[in-house]
Design an enzyme around this catalytic site. Structure first.
Site, PDB file in Angstrom:
ATOM      1  N   CYS A  71       1.026  -1.157  -0.037  1.00 46.46           N
ATOM      2  CA  CYS A  71      -0.085  -0.127  -0.139  1.00 46.46           C
ATOM      3  C   CYS A  71       0.880   1.345  -0.116  1.00 46.46           C
ATOM      4  O   CYS A  71       1.577   1.312   0.971  1.00 46.46           O
ATOM      5  CB  CYS A  71      -0.806  -0.193   1.094  1.00 46.46           C
ATOM      6  SG  CYS A  71      -2.035   1.686   1.142  1.00 46.46           S
ATOM      7  N   CYS A 117      -0.558   4.265   2.348  1.00 41.83           N
ATOM      8  CA  CYS A 117      -0.485   4.053   3.927  1.00 41.83           C
ATOM      9  C   CYS A 117      -0.185   2.498   4.324  1.00 41.83           C
ATOM     10  O   CYS A 117       0.791   2.186   4.135  1.00 41.83           O
ATOM     11  CB  CYS A 117      -1.831   4.656   4.418  1.00 41.83           C
ATOM     12  SG  CYS A 117      -3.243   4.098   3.649  1.00 41.83           S
ATOM     13  N   SER A 118      -1.133   1.967   4.613  1.00 43.40           N
ATOM     14  CA  SER A 118      -1.098   0.566   5.114  1.00 43.40           C
ATOM     15  C   SER A 118      -2.215  -0.388   4.965  1.00 43.40           C
ATOM     16  O   SER A 118      -2.535  -1.290   5.621  1.00 43.40           O
ATOM     17  CB  SER A 118      -0.689   0.339   6.353  1.00 43.40           C
ATOM     18  OG  SER A 118      -1.666   0.915   7.312  1.00 43.40           O
ATOM     19  N   CYS A 119      -2.984  -0.158   3.658  1.00 43.47           N
ATOM     20  CA  CYS A 119      -4.141  -0.956   3.464  1.00 43.47           C
ATOM     21  C   CYS A 119      -3.662  -2.364   3.269  1.00 43.47           C
ATOM     22  O   CYS A 119      -2.743  -2.617   2.468  1.00 43.47           O
ATOM     23  CB  CYS A 119      -5.003  -0.472   2.208  1.00 43.47           C
ATOM     24  SG  CYS A 119      -5.504   1.014   2.427  1.00 43.47           S
TER      25      CYS A 119
HETATM   26 FE    FE Z   1      -3.662   1.990   3.452  1.00 49.45          FE
END
Ligand code: FE
Length: 222
Positions: A122, A125-127
């Site tokens: 991602c 961000c951090s999906c």
């Molecule tokens: Fe994310």
């Protein structure tokens, strides 16, 4: 406004925890303070039930984890009809297994093949596909991984101890709030006819992110 995490993600019921790597000792980050304040207000006003919140946290800490993804991959290896359904509509196929109570908007399974390797990141961000992999590893949320997975996937893979043939294409999938990806690794040779339970032992979390490969047949318990 320096860093504005994308709150759209949080409707999946899981705390995104963007700020974990900013945590210095006992000091709470601004985000943690904001979450705590919000939680307090919502609880006081009776909008949320503290016990329900605790149950959600507990689920992500103890019940939801890569073992679910392992079952999905093992089933796909053992059952061609399920594999086909998984690749056609990951969300529906996984929901049909009844292993998880809910699936995020779109869970897309991407299949490795000889000469083709898939890897998930991602960049924003951090999906992450929480429903099938549980809590994301710290490196997945790190800036270096997010930046380099796209620019130098082969270099990143080498750091994970994965060396692919030079002519293997690497496809990098950028997760979003709407779409999460699960890598369906190649079934290790010599495991044809194995039970799903045994196959699942070969499936690692990293293999489902694409930063690793499944274990070898001899690494499974007999
Ligand atoms: Fe994310």
């Amino acid at each position: 406004m320096t860093k504005q995490p994308d709150h759209r993600h949080d409707r999946h019921g899981a705390h995104h925890d963007h700020d974990q790597h900013h945590d210095h000792g006992s000091e709470l980050t601004e985000m943690q303070l904001r979450v705590r304040a919000l939680e307090t207000i919502l609880t006081e006003k009776g909008y949320v039930d503290q016990a329900a919140l605790d149950a959600i946290v507990d689920a992500y800490e103890t019940k939801i984890g890569p073992h679910i993804g392992q079952r999905v991959v093992a089933r796909a290896w053992a059952d061609p009809a399920f594999r086909k359904a998984l690749l056609a509509d990951g969300t529906a196929a996984i929901a049909g297994l009844g292993l998880v109570s809910r699936i995020g908007d779109h869970l897309v399974a991407v299949e490795n093949a000889p000469g083709l390797h898939n890897m998930v990141v991602c960049t924003l961000c951090s999906c992450y596909p929480w429903e099938v992999l549980g809590l994301p590893p710290v490196w997945y949320k790190s800036a270096p991984y997010r930046a380099r997975a796209v620019k130098d996937p082969r270099g990143v893979l080498a750091e994970f101890g994965v060396t692919l043939p030079a002519d293997t294409r690497i496809r990098v999938w950028d997760s979003t709030a709407e779409t999460r990806f699960l890598v369906l690794p190649l079934q290790p040779a010599g495991t044809e006819g194995w039970s799903e339970e045994r196959l699942a032992q070969l499936v690692t979390r990293d293999a489902m992110i694409g930063t690793g490969l499944p274990k070898r047949p001899h690494e499974a318990a007999s």
